[in-house]
Scaffold this motif. Structure first.
Motif, mmCIF file in Angstrom:
data_model
loop_
_atom_site.group_PDB
_atom_site.id
_atom_site.type_symbol
_atom_site.label_atom_id
_atom_site.label_comp_id
_atom_site.label_asym_id
_atom_site.label_seq_id
_atom_site.Cartn_x
_atom_site.Cartn_y
_atom_site.Cartn_z
ATOM 1 N N PRO A 67 0.814 -1.227 0.000
ATOM 2 C CA PRO A 67 0.000 0.000 0.000
ATOM 3 C C PRO A 67 0.844 1.272 0.000
ATOM 4 C CG PRO A 67 -0.843 -1.535 1.614
ATOM 5 C CD PRO A 67 0.433 -2.127 1.105
ATOM 6 N N ARG B 26 -5.259 4.573 -3.056
ATOM 7 C CA ARG B 26 -5.757 3.908 -1.857
ATOM 8 C C ARG B 26 -7.105 4.469 -1.435
ATOM 9 N NH1 ARG B 26 -1.368 3.457 2.682
ATOM 10 N NH2 ARG B 26 -0.085 4.952 1.606
ATOM 11 N N HIS C 295 -5.604 2.713 7.233
ATOM 12 C CA HIS C 295 -5.007 1.962 6.143
ATOM 13 C C HIS C 295 -3.820 2.723 5.545
ATOM 14 C CE1 HIS C 295 -5.008 0.052 2.065
ATOM 15 N NE2 HIS C 295 -5.199 -1.014 2.804
ATOM 16 N N PHE C 296 -3.950 4.042 5.512
ATOM 17 C CA PHE C 296 -2.919 4.903 4.917
ATOM 18 C C PHE C 296 -1.650 4.944 5.775
ATOM 19 C CE2 PHE C 296 -1.390 9.445 4.683
ATOM 20 C CZ PHE C 296 -0.782 9.336 3.447
ATOM 21 N N SER D 89 -9.841 3.258 -3.697
ATOM 22 C CA SER D 89 -10.219 1.882 -3.389
ATOM 23 C C SER D 89 -11.174 1.841 -2.204
ATOM 24 C CB SER D 89 -8.975 1.049 -3.070
ATOM 25 O OG SER D 89 -8.042 1.177 -4.101
ATOM 26 N N TRP D 90 -10.892 2.669 -1.215
ATOM 27 C CA TRP D 90 -11.779 2.676 -0.046
ATOM 28 C C TRP D 90 -13.128 3.287 -0.379
ATOM 29 C CZ3 TRP D 90 -11.836 -0.178 4.009
ATOM 30 C CH2 TRP D 90 -10.654 -0.760 4.443
#
Lengths: 269, 372, 295
Positions: free
Chosen positions: C119, C127, C170-171, C130-131
């Motif tokens: 990622p 990213r 997530h980042f 995608s989320w």
């Protein structure tokens, strides 16, 4: 030695937890992968018909093609400058004591704290103030600023593990400082230099929020083109692009891992 | 080995290395007090001392890795005080060898020839010659990490020798080797050094290495050279208490000097010990002194004997060919002395014994001196 | 040569080849960074002239504007986002880093390493996009929950703080995993063995040996997570969609929608001081806590 039941429970719940977190990391990419083959022009899940047309669209969309070219150029030039400037600074910072050593280091590492959008805004205002247009050079300068800390850090780790006795030995054998630099120091620091450059290149290629402030329509980078696309269209073209991104990155990382052992490069051994 | 000076026959005008009042300090900490020393051609000189004594500083000054604050340094005829290391023509074997890990054995040895621009043909021949000198002809294409510690050291030696240095510097080269290997490497190094007639400066903190290998030893402490002399001189006639205690085992006794009827006697804990007249003149010394006696200058006797210093057996250590006895003794400076008993008589802890000192060869020092 | 001027030299060391040559380019970059920050500082003290890109005279008006509820709310939102993201990232990153460092199988180690690093190579935009797909009304979460009958109406996580936090975790996860793994890998295993030999159970060893030794690394990782989150722009912008306003999204909005550069500058400056203050307080606080542990 036989493990107690509680130890087994601990082991398996730990494994389950790790697996769940890995799924969390991979989840968006799995979804994107499925969606990218969806024939419908609205993102929906699960897809009803399959097609490859979004991949063709991604390749033919002019802004993406231009953005990719710009991003590759900026990343290539920016990361090369960043590597050279950063490695040279890491060298003197780790080796010598001089009056502006600490302040210089603090300033160069500050982009780790100063947000990218602030640096982008600052560069824009500075350029405005001294009547410099939003040019390729300005974009590269901003990319150098934000990637430099990672190069300095990476090369510093290698320098700290570098045994200076090698250089002394070479000196006693009659080698001049330049000769030592080229025949010993640089080859022995190569893993650190490569990982530093790689980090800089990847960060630069993906840099978005600082670039948004200093890029103009002509030199807009791929992330900016993608951002603009999402704001205008809702089709899965970007999903197709994301899949290509993920596949390329994972492949590059795997190759690097096989050849260089990433644990070593990242100092997590 | 160098032929530059053969035309002018007065080679002996200067020694191989001459150190003239060189000093060095780091910030406010003096690392080397003014130091004078001359090292003859072909001589094997050892710098011996505990860590932090300045021996490594002196070595680095000679190599050029440090710049002297004051004084001058000559290598042969040349004043080199300001000359950078890569122009000094000195060969160095480093503590951990510092073999270049990314180069093969042959490339390591060749390195110093390439910096000198020696032609390929000659260079190849000299590398071969150097490797055969250290018996590593068949290892030319190995990488250093594929070799044992002893082999790595030979490579380091070959690399230092191939450039035909004016002086060879050895920086604790044996410290990474195990005991047996260390001894055989010492012998081999000494052989090569003698064969080539190479002026060598050897840094170590190990007195056994120093005694067995050197022509002369310079004992250092706290940035000062305490005593320069042959191993025998250093061991038998140490200049001061530091040297006496640092080199070899020594038992120290508190004593008073008494002179009467032209004879000199020591009063150690109430027992009178005769000493021969070859000792230093008593009037040079204060009346309170410290007597340094090597274990072999102490012998056991009955505790009743009039000149015996009383002691009690504290520890008995069996060493194979002899037994080491540690005795508690009130007259000793540290309250404890050590001696070797070759007869291996059976002593028990707590036995009362008498110690008799040899009448010749004892060293007597003023009691205010530093003990090493 | 100009660079060998005594500019850099204070203490005299014997030899320093390349000093001036190697330090000069970095000095130029440092000067640019300082100049950019000074430009922000200068603009933050200038008046906004509506309709003009040139700023007016000197004023401190901009900082008074920042006290308006909209900006105060943005500061609070940003802080909460950073707080939750840092906390959740730490909780998710630790087990993964631990497994990566301690796993005996090199396949598992490599697998975790590559999965968690990939990622990082993708950048914020990909990213976040995608989320958006995952969190949207037609996204996988909604589809699954509807099918399972947990919910009857699609819930939207898009345009909510929760959605932004999920994407931000997530980042920041990859960098946090690397930093914790680096800290864990430098802990001596023998200490844990020693604790075990003294009769400590695994849970006890973890809390009394492993965790305290990893603390400096965890503190550094938390600081980094905090500043990365603060720096994030694409995620709150795209997932927040204007409903979740952070300092970064406001700076962009003020600067590029209303072209009020002086206000954008003062907002970034205030934001920068805000992060520095929070990070300093956090680090000082952690050091205090560590000291308490020593007693």
């Amino acid at each position: 030695m036989k493990k107690a039941f509680s130890d087994h429970l601990l082991d398996w719940s730990g494994r389950l937890l790790v697996l769940l977190i890995l799924i969390f990391i991979a989840l968006p990419f799995i979804v994107v992968f499925i969606v990218s083959f969806n024939d419908s022009s609205v993102v929906e899940f699960p897809p009803k018909h399959w097609s490859l047309r979004w991949y063709f669209n991604a390749f033919s969309y002019e802004d993406f093609v231009k953005g990719l070219r710009n991003s590759l150029m900026v990343a290539a030039v920016g990361s090369a400058i960043s590597l050279i400037v950063g490695a040279m600074f890491a060298f003197v910072f780790n080796r010598y004591e001089f009056s502006i050593r600490r302040p210089l280091h603090a300033i160069l590492m500050s982009p780790l704290i100063v947000p990218n959008f602030t640096i982008g805004l600052g560069a824009l205002l500075l350029a405005k103030g001294i009547f410099v247009p939003r040019s390729f050079g300005l974009l590269v300068l901003v990319h150098v600023m934000v990637t430099l800390p990672f190069v300095v850090r990476g090369v510093s780790v290698s320098l700290q593990n570098f045994n200076q006795a090698y250089e002394r030995a070479a000196e006693s054998l009659g080698a001049s400082p330049w000769y030592i630099l080229i025949t010993l120091t640089m080859p022995l620091l190569l893993p650190g230099l490569i990982s530093g450059w790689l980090f800089a290149a990847v960060l630069s290629f993906n840099e978005f929020s600082a670039s948004l402030f200093v890029a103009n329509l002509r030199n807009q980078t791929l992330p900016i083109a993608m951002y603009n696309y999402v704001r205008e269209y809702a089709d899965p073209t970007l999903a197709a692009l994301a899949v290509l991104y993920v596949v390329t990155s994972a492949a590059v990382l795997t190759v690097l891992h096989v050849f260089f052992r990433l644990e070593k490069v990242l100092n997590v051994e | 080995m160098s032929s530059d000076h053969q035309s002018s026959e007065n080679v002996s005008a200067r020694p191989a290395v001459q150190i003239d009042g060189v000093t060095k300090s780091f910030g406010n900490t003096p690392a080397l007090e003014p130091c004078w020393m001359k090292i003859k051609r072909g001589e094997f000189l050892t710098l011996l001392g505990p860590s932090g004594c300045g021996k490594t500083t002196l070595l680095n000054l000679i190599a050029g890795f440090l710049e002297a604050d004051n004084g001058e340094l000559f290598l042969g005829e040349d004043l080199v005080t300001q000359v950078p290391p890569h122009k000094r023509e000195i060969g160095i074997v480093f503590q951990n060898y510092a073999l270049f890990p990314h180069k093969t054995v042959a490339q390591n040895v060749e390195y110093g020839l390439r910096t000198r621009g020696v032609p390929k043909e000659e260079s190849r021949a000299r590398v071969k010659e150097a490797l055969s000198l250290v018996k590593l002809e068949n290892f030319a294409d190995r990488k250093p990490r594929q070799m044992s510690g002893g082999q790595q050291q030979r490579v380091a030696l070959a690399r230092a020798l191939v450039i035909r240095p004016r002086v060879l510097l050895l920086d604790e080269p044996f410290s990474a080797l195990d005991r047996n290997l260390r001894v055989s490497m010492q012998i081999e190094l000494k052989e090569i050094q003698t064969k080539l007639g190479l002026t060598t400066i050897f840094v170590t903190h190990d007195q056994n290495e120093a005694l067995s290998m050197s022509d002369r030893i310079a004992v250092m402490s706290r940035g000062r050279v305490r005593h320069v002399g042959s191993p025998q001189e250093i061991y038998e006639h140490p200049k001061d208490l530091f040297v006496a205690t640092f080199v070899g085992d020594t038992n120290l006794f508190r004593a008073r000097i008494e002179s009467s009827e032209g004879r000199t006697r020591l009063d150690i804990g109430g027992r009178k010990v005769e000493i021969s007249s070859e000792q230093k003149e008593p009037r040079d010394l204060p009346s309170a002194v410290i007597v340094a006696a090597r274990p072999e200058q102490c012998s056991l006797t009955s505790v009743e004997s009039p000149d015996a210093i009383p002691a009690t057996v504290a520890v008995v250590v069996y060493q194979g060919s002899y037994v080491e006895l540690y005795l508690e003794c009130e007259a000793a400076v540290h309250g404890r002395i050590m001696m070797r008993d070759v007869s291996k008589s059976f002593f028990h802890i707590g036995d009362k014994v008498g110690i008799r000192l040899a009448t010749k060869g004892l060293n007597i020092f003023g009691s205010e001196q530093e003990i090493g | 040569m100009w660079w060998s001027v005594d500019l850099f030299v204070v203490k005299t060391m014997s030899k320093r080849p390349f000093l001036g040559l190697f330090a000069s380019p970095a000095t130029l970059v440092a000067i640019s960074i300082v100049a950019a920050l000074l430009a922000i500082f200068q603009y933050s003290l200038r008046a906004y002239v509506p309709g003009s890109l040139r700023p007016g005279g000197f004023t401190i008006e901009n900082f008074a504007v920042l006290w308006k509820p909209m900006f105060r709310k943005a500061f609070l939102t940003t802080f909460l986002l950073c707080f939750w993201t840092a906390l959740l990232t730490l909780l998710a990153g630790f087990p993964l880093a631990y497994a990566m460092v301690r796993s005996k199988s090199s396949l598992v180690r490599g697998g975790i390493l590559i999965t968690s690093l990939t990622p990082m190579f993708l950048g914020e935009v990909i990213r976040t996009y995608s989320w958006m797909i995952v969190l949207g009304k037609q996204g996988i979460i909604n589809v699954c929950l509807l099918r399972l009958g947990v919910i009857s109406e699609p819930i939207s996580l898009m345009f909510t703080t929760t959605g932004v936090v999920i994407a931000l975790v997530h980042f920041t996860l990859p960098i946090v995993i690397i930093m914790i793994a680096a800290a864990l890998s430098h802990i001596d295993w023998n200490l844990e063995k020693a604790a075990a030999s003294l009769g400590a159970g695994r849970v006890r060893i973890f809390f009394t040996v492993t965790l305290p030794l990893a603390t400096p690394g965890l503190v550094a990782a938390t600081s980094t997570a905090f500043s990365w989150t603060f720096s994030a722009f694409a995620t709150p912008q795209m997932i927040g969609g204007g409903k979740v306003q952070t300092i970064s999204t406001l700076v962009y909005q003020v600067g590029f929608s209303s072209f009020n550069m002086p206000l954008a500058a003062s907002l970034s400056l205030a934001g920068l001081l805000f992060t520095i203050a929070v990070l300093t307080l956090f680090n000082v606080g952690m050091r205090k806590i560590e000291k308490l542990g020593d007693c």
